[in-house]
Design an enzyme around this catalytic site. Structure first.
Site, PDB file in Angstrom:
ATOM      1  N   ASP A  11       0.795  -1.112   0.117  1.00  0.00           N
ATOM      2  CA  ASP A  11       0.017   0.124  -0.001  1.00  0.00           C
ATOM      3  C   ASP A  11       0.771   1.332   0.168  1.00  0.00           C
ATOM      4  O   ASP A  11       2.025   1.130   0.498  1.00  0.00           O
ATOM      5  CB  ASP A  11      -0.964   0.032   1.306  1.00  0.00           C
ATOM      6  CG  ASP A  11      -1.878   1.210   1.193  1.00  0.00           C
ATOM      7  OD1 ASP A  11      -2.468   1.420   0.167  1.00  0.00           O
ATOM      8  OD2 ASP A  11      -2.003   1.976   2.192  1.00  0.00           O
ATOM      9  N   SER A  12       0.335   2.366  -0.438  1.00  0.00           N
ATOM     10  CA  SER A  12       1.072   3.688  -0.576  1.00  0.00           C
ATOM     11  C   SER A  12       1.372   4.263   0.984  1.00  0.00           C
ATOM     12  O   SER A  12       2.111   4.979   1.182  1.00  0.00           O
ATOM     13  CB  SER A  12       0.402   4.676  -1.230  1.00  0.00           C
ATOM     14  OG  SER A  12      -1.171   4.841  -0.958  1.00  0.00           O
ATOM     15  N   TYR A  43      -0.676   8.851  -2.472  1.00  0.00           N
ATOM     16  CA  TYR A  43      -0.863   8.680  -3.990  1.00  0.00           C
ATOM     17  C   TYR A  43      -1.947   9.021  -4.626  1.00  0.00           C
ATOM     18  O   TYR A  43      -1.963   9.552  -5.829  1.00  0.00           O
ATOM     19  CB  TYR A  43      -0.755   7.130  -4.255  1.00  0.00           C
ATOM     20  CG  TYR A  43       0.332   6.330  -4.353  1.00  0.00           C
ATOM     21  CD1 TYR A  43       1.573   6.892  -3.535  1.00  0.00           C
ATOM     22  CD2 TYR A  43       0.670   4.923  -4.719  1.00  0.00           C
ATOM     23  CE1 TYR A  43       2.934   5.916  -3.362  1.00  0.00           C
ATOM     24  CE2 TYR A  43       1.466   4.325  -4.576  1.00  0.00           C
ATOM     25  CZ  TYR A  43       2.834   4.817  -4.114  1.00  0.00           C
ATOM     26  OH  TYR A  43       3.972   4.035  -4.019  1.00  0.00           O
ATOM     27  N   GLY A  44      -2.912   9.452  -3.915  1.00  0.00           N
ATOM     28  CA  GLY A  44      -4.333   9.986  -4.637  1.00  0.00           C
ATOM     29  C   GLY A  44      -4.373  10.983  -5.459  1.00  0.00           C
ATOM     30  O   GLY A  44      -5.039  10.905  -6.401  1.00  0.00           O
ATOM     31  N   CYS A  74      -4.388  -1.319  -2.184  1.00  0.00           N
ATOM     32  CA  CYS A  74      -4.383   0.248  -2.328  1.00  0.00           C
ATOM     33  C   CYS A  74      -5.337   0.414  -3.490  1.00  0.00           C
ATOM     34  O   CYS A  74      -5.244   0.140  -4.851  1.00  0.00           O
ATOM     35  CB  CYS A  74      -3.044   0.618  -2.454  1.00  0.00           C
ATOM     36  SG  CYS A  74      -3.081   2.565  -2.810  1.00  0.00           S
ATOM     37  N   ASN A  75      -6.468   1.230  -3.480  1.00  0.00           N
ATOM     38  CA  ASN A  75      -7.370   1.355  -4.615  1.00  0.00           C
ATOM     39  C   ASN A  75      -6.742   2.347  -5.468  1.00  0.00           C
ATOM     40  O   ASN A  75      -6.915   1.963  -6.743  1.00  0.00           O
ATOM     41  CB  ASN A  75      -8.605   2.049  -4.019  1.00  0.00           C
ATOM     42  CG  ASN A  75      -9.813   1.009  -3.372  1.00  0.00           C
ATOM     43  OD1 ASN A  75     -10.271   0.362  -4.065  1.00  0.00           O
ATOM     44  ND2 ASN A  75      -9.537   0.984  -2.316  1.00  0.00           N
ATOM     45  N   THR A  76      -6.047   3.205  -5.150  1.00  0.00           N
ATOM     46  CA  THR A  76      -5.303   4.131  -6.250  1.00  0.00           C
ATOM     47  C   THR A  76      -4.148   3.442  -6.951  1.00  0.00           C
ATOM     48  O   THR A  76      -4.368   3.545  -8.324  1.00  0.00           O
ATOM     49  CB  THR A  76      -4.665   5.270  -5.226  1.00  0.00           C
ATOM     50  OG1 THR A  76      -5.715   6.065  -4.710  1.00  0.00           O
ATOM     51  CG2 THR A  76      -4.216   6.091  -6.547  1.00  0.00           C
ATOM     52  N   GLU A 159      -4.354   9.925   8.641  1.00  0.00           N
ATOM     53  CA  GLU A 159      -3.102   9.627   8.924  1.00  0.00           C
ATOM     54  C   GLU A 159      -2.283  10.784   9.833  1.00  0.00           C
ATOM     55  O   GLU A 159      -1.127  10.448  10.537  1.00  0.00           O
ATOM     56  CB  GLU A 159      -2.395   9.683   7.432  1.00  0.00           C
ATOM     57  CG  GLU A 159      -2.568   8.460   6.894  1.00  0.00           C
ATOM     58  CD  GLU A 159      -1.524   8.340   5.910  1.00  0.00           C
ATOM     59  OE1 GLU A 159      -0.691   9.122   5.417  1.00  0.00           O
ATOM     60  OE2 GLU A 159      -1.611   7.112   5.193  1.00  0.00           O
ATOM     61  N   CYS A 193     -11.476   3.087  -0.519  1.00  0.00           N
ATOM     62  CA  CYS A 193     -10.369   3.463  -0.053  1.00  0.00           C
ATOM     63  C   CYS A 193      -9.894   2.462   1.391  1.00  0.00           C
ATOM     64  O   CYS A 193     -10.751   2.659   2.308  1.00  0.00           O
ATOM     65  CB  CYS A 193     -10.073   5.001   0.507  1.00  0.00           C
ATOM     66  SG  CYS A 193      -8.429   5.464   0.917  1.00  0.00           S
ATOM     67  N   THR A 194      -8.880   2.033   1.223  1.00  0.00           N
ATOM     68  CA  THR A 194      -8.776   1.064   2.497  1.00  0.00           C
ATOM     69  C   THR A 194      -8.275   2.052   3.845  1.00  0.00           C
ATOM     70  O   THR A 194      -8.251   1.386   5.058  1.00  0.00           O
ATOM     71  CB  THR A 194      -7.436   0.209   2.493  1.00  0.00           C
ATOM     72  OG1 THR A 194      -6.251   0.981   1.886  1.00  0.00           O
ATOM     73  CG2 THR A 194      -7.813  -0.694   1.037  1.00  0.00           C
ATOM     74  N   HIS A 195      -7.989   3.144   3.873  1.00  0.00           N
ATOM     75  CA  HIS A 195      -8.134   3.981   5.166  1.00  0.00           C
ATOM     76  C   HIS A 195      -9.379   4.248   5.846  1.00  0.00           C
ATOM     77  O   HIS A 195      -9.794   4.347   6.923  1.00  0.00           O
ATOM     78  CB  HIS A 195      -7.678   5.371   4.987  1.00  0.00           C
ATOM     79  CG  HIS A 195      -6.113   5.794   4.626  1.00  0.00           C
ATOM     80  ND1 HIS A 195      -5.623   5.017   3.388  1.00  0.00           N
ATOM     81  CD2 HIS A 195      -5.266   5.940   5.361  1.00  0.00           C
ATOM     82  CE1 HIS A 195      -4.261   5.341   3.486  1.00  0.00           C
ATOM     83  NE2 HIS A 195      -3.887   5.968   4.828  1.00  0.00           N
TER      84      HIS A 195
END
Length: 275
Positions: A11-12, A43-44, A74-76, A159, A193-195
């Site tokens: 993941d980013s 990365y978004g 990571c979706n992006t 974050e 988004c995994t966040h």
């Protein structure tokens, strides 16, 4: 090069740890390496070219750790890098390796959650602009109407540890008003988004009771379980010593460990990798 052949999780930043948690719960015993490119996150808002370059660089590092299989949690990265990696990079020297993403397995089932066949997709600017979810959902559920909403401030809030404070509520409500304003028949919201699972409960507080919120972790884990059953040539390579290792591209590993432990819901100790 170790004798282990772990599953690589990339993941980013931190969000992929929510997917890793679900994978580790559903597939215990396997060896895993998690690699977060935190020094270059998020990365978004980056270009397709840069996201592919960064993602492929990290995937190759995981290959060097003897990972036969890498999951882009990571979706992006899944939206902007996966196809190029699968179609162009792997055939050029890595034909025995596999790289999977999180978008397709989610798109394969998300239509089953909606009674009204209207779904809202909440994601980063990069994921939304790629329209990957719209294209993939249309393949599996042509009858479903999907609407998108970029939520660019959610990842920075999470974050920086501000997501559970009252100041975050304004931005949560702002983006939810945006997606729900596109249709009053949406009954399912996908956290693309995994966040976002870290603010799932806060999101629910601003939604009518008839709207359900779907996170990806369990979907991706179930899909991976099925993939390994269908591809014994990959599954039989993977070692099972219940070993989990964590790496990051930020040299502040103490900060990474603190944040990562929150996402993974378990104490994390990481190593530093320079890029």
């Amino acid at each position: 090069m170790s004798s282990q052949k772990p599953i690589g999780i990339f993941d980013s930043g931190y969000g992929g740890l929510t997917v890793f948690r679900s994978i580790a719960d559903q597939l215990p015993g396997y060896d895993y390496i998690y690699f977060g490119d935190n020094s270059r996150a998020p990365y978004g808002n980056r270009s397709f070219k840069n996201i592919h370059h960064y993602t492929w660089e990290c995937v190759q590092w995981l290959f060097k750790q003897d990972c036969p299989l890498v999951i882009l949690a990571c979706n992006t990265a899944s939206a902007k890098a996966l196809r190029t990696i699968q179609q162009q990079d792997l055939p050029n020297g890595y034909a025995d390796k596999r790289v999977l993403g999180v978008i397709r397995p989610t798109a394969e089932v998300i239509g089953n959650y909606s009674s009204n066949k209207e779904i809202g997709i909440l994601g980063t600017k990069g994921t939304v602009q790629s329209e990957s979810y719209l294209l993939e959902i249309a393949k599996f559920f042509p009858e479903v109407k999907a609407y998108q909403q970029a939520c660019p401030l959610w990842v920075p809030l999470i974050e920086n540890g501000e997501h559970d404070k009252p100041g975050a509520d304004y931005f949560v409500k702002q983006y939810l008003d945006g997606i729900l304003g596109k249709s009053n028949s949406i009954d399912t919201l996908l956290l693309a988004c995994t966040h976002y699972p870290l603010i799932q409960e806060k999101i629910k507080n601003y939604l009518p009771e008839n709207i359900q919120v779907i996170a990806q972790g369990d979907i991706v884990a179930k899909s991976l379980t099925d993939y390994l059953k269908r591809h014994p040539e990959i599954e039989q390579q993977l070692t099972k010593n219940n070993d989990r290792r964590f790496f990051t591209t930020t040299d502040d590993t103490d900060d990474f460990d603190k944040q990562a432990s929150m996402f993974f819901n378990e104490e994390v100790k990481s190593g530093y990798v320079a890029v």
